[in-house]
Design an enzyme around this catalytic site. Structure first.
Site, PDB file in Angstrom:
ATOM      1  N   CYS A  15       0.842  -1.210   0.000  1.00  0.00           N
ATOM      2  CA  CYS A  15       0.000   0.000   0.000  1.00  0.00           C
ATOM      3  C   CYS A  15       0.874   1.256   0.000  1.00  0.00           C
ATOM      4  O   CYS A  15       1.547   1.565   0.998  1.00  0.00           O
ATOM      5  CB  CYS A  15      -0.922  -0.037   1.218  1.00  0.00           C
ATOM      6  SG  CYS A  15      -1.760   1.513   1.582  1.00  0.00           S
ATOM      7  N   CYS A  72      -0.021   3.916   2.679  1.00  0.00           N
ATOM      8  CA  CYS A  72       0.384   3.451   4.016  1.00  0.00           C
ATOM      9  C   CYS A  72       1.823   3.858   4.299  1.00  0.00           C
ATOM     10  O   CYS A  72       2.155   4.326   5.405  1.00  0.00           O
ATOM     11  CB  CYS A  72       0.257   1.927   4.116  1.00  0.00           C
ATOM     12  SG  CYS A  72      -1.418   1.297   3.891  1.00  0.00           S
TER      13      CYS A  72
END
Length: 340
Positions: free
Chosen positions: A31, A34
């Site tokens: 991600c 993230c």
């Protein structure tokens, strides 16, 4: 290390029970957002971590799929804030401003709540409310999963509180020195407990907002002593519950005759020594394996610990694990979706 990397569901549940606040960063290695917000989160953790009071965690959603599913995490990153084991805040997406705002507010609340804990006696339960007994490690107070709109209580005295009174988060008024067992709800109004009507039996139907696992029940009963209730003769004073039968996953409340014909999932006898002298609460431990996927619970208070025709219950707390909500709204894509 400021941030705790979660390696199991048991580890996470233990932190929920040992730390007043827990912040969880649900992320995935693939991600991009993230990774972008990780330095912000780590910085907040270094500044604000306080042992047993504010704990920051990171949960790899790919590796801990059961936790991601349990808390309905459907996009990364998702930040969840827990207070006394109950989820109170969600931040979805890599939004540093929003994350900082939520965490700073949490820190401010934490500074006001030093000394608040979950010890046996008078701890904090769902919504930071009252608990009458200790919560075992690995489990939490999930009373907030009760669907209050669907409660049913048969044979209650209509002048002695409503079914939802049993699940109030405030300390029972009878334990607050308000009226010696005749206490009213906060701010006045009707009593914040229930009593039976024509005999000592009560039949309570409790629907839940999600599929839950029930570990135990906390039942609080504060009947007045002789002479404390001028509205009742001493021989009419209510009793504490003694025998309790439990039924799971019923679509509606059971009738009293119907309950006699259906085997209970478990029947428990509460002994006099089971009642805590300070909190007037008895802890009912259940056969956990039989209460694994519960959508509703029928609690049948069969009799009391005396000869009266009245039974009294002030509070009920549900202890266990909450699962995914049974009714979910439309999901929006925020950041990266799991699996992309």
């Amino acid at each position: 290390m400021s941030v705790v990397n979660i390696s199991s569901k048991e580890q996470f549940n233990s932190l929920l029970n040992s730390s007043y606040f827990v912040v969880a960063d649900f992320y995935a290695d693939w991600c991009g957002p993230c990774k972008a917000i990780a330095p912000v989160y780590d910085s907040l953790a270094r500044q604000l971590t306080r042992p047993n009071h504010i704990t920051f965690t990171k949960v790899n959603g790919d590796q801990q799929r059961d936790l991601a599913q349990a808390y309905s995490v459907r996009a990364y990153p998702t930040f969840l804030v827990f207070q006394n084991g109950r989820k109170i805040e969600t931040v979805q997406g890599a939004d540093p401003r929003k994350l900082n705002e939520v965490i700073q507010r949490l820190a401010s609340e934490a500074s006001k709540s030093d000394g608040a804990g979950g010890d046996a006696g008078e701890g904090n339960g769902a919504n930071g409310g009252w608990l009458g007994a200790a919560v075992p490690k690995g489990y939490g107070d999930i009373t907030d999963q009760v669907d209050l709109t669907g409660l049913e209580l048969l044979n209650r005295d209509s002048e002695r509180g409503m079914p939802r009174s049993l699940f109030e988060t405030a300390k029972p008024s009878a334990l607050s020195g308000k009226g010696k067992g005749k206490g009213k709800a906060e701010g006045g109004g009707s009593p914040d407990w229930v009593e039976s009507d024509t005999d000592e039996q009560l039949m309570l139907y409790i629907p839940f907002q999600s599929n839950i696992k029930v570990h135990s029940l906390h039942v609080t009963s504060v009947p007045p002593a002789a002479g404390e209730d001028e509205d009742a003769d001493d021989d009419e004073l209510p009793m504490r519950p003694k025998t309790v039968s439990l039924y799971t996953n019923r679509s509606q409340v059971l009738g009293f005759d119907e309950a006699d014909d259906i085997p209970a999932v478990q029947t428990v006898e509460i002994k006099p020594e089971d009642w805590d002298s300070k909190t007037a609460t008895a802890k009912i431990d259940l056969r956990f394996v039989k209460f694994q996927n519960v959508t509703s619970l029928v609690v049948f208070f069969v009799d009391g610990d005396g000869d009266s025709e009245k039974l009294r219950v002030d509070r009920i707390r549900i202890i266990g694990e909450a699962g995914e909500k049974r009714t979910m709204g439309k999901l929006e894509k925020i950041g990266d979706e799991p699996g992309e």
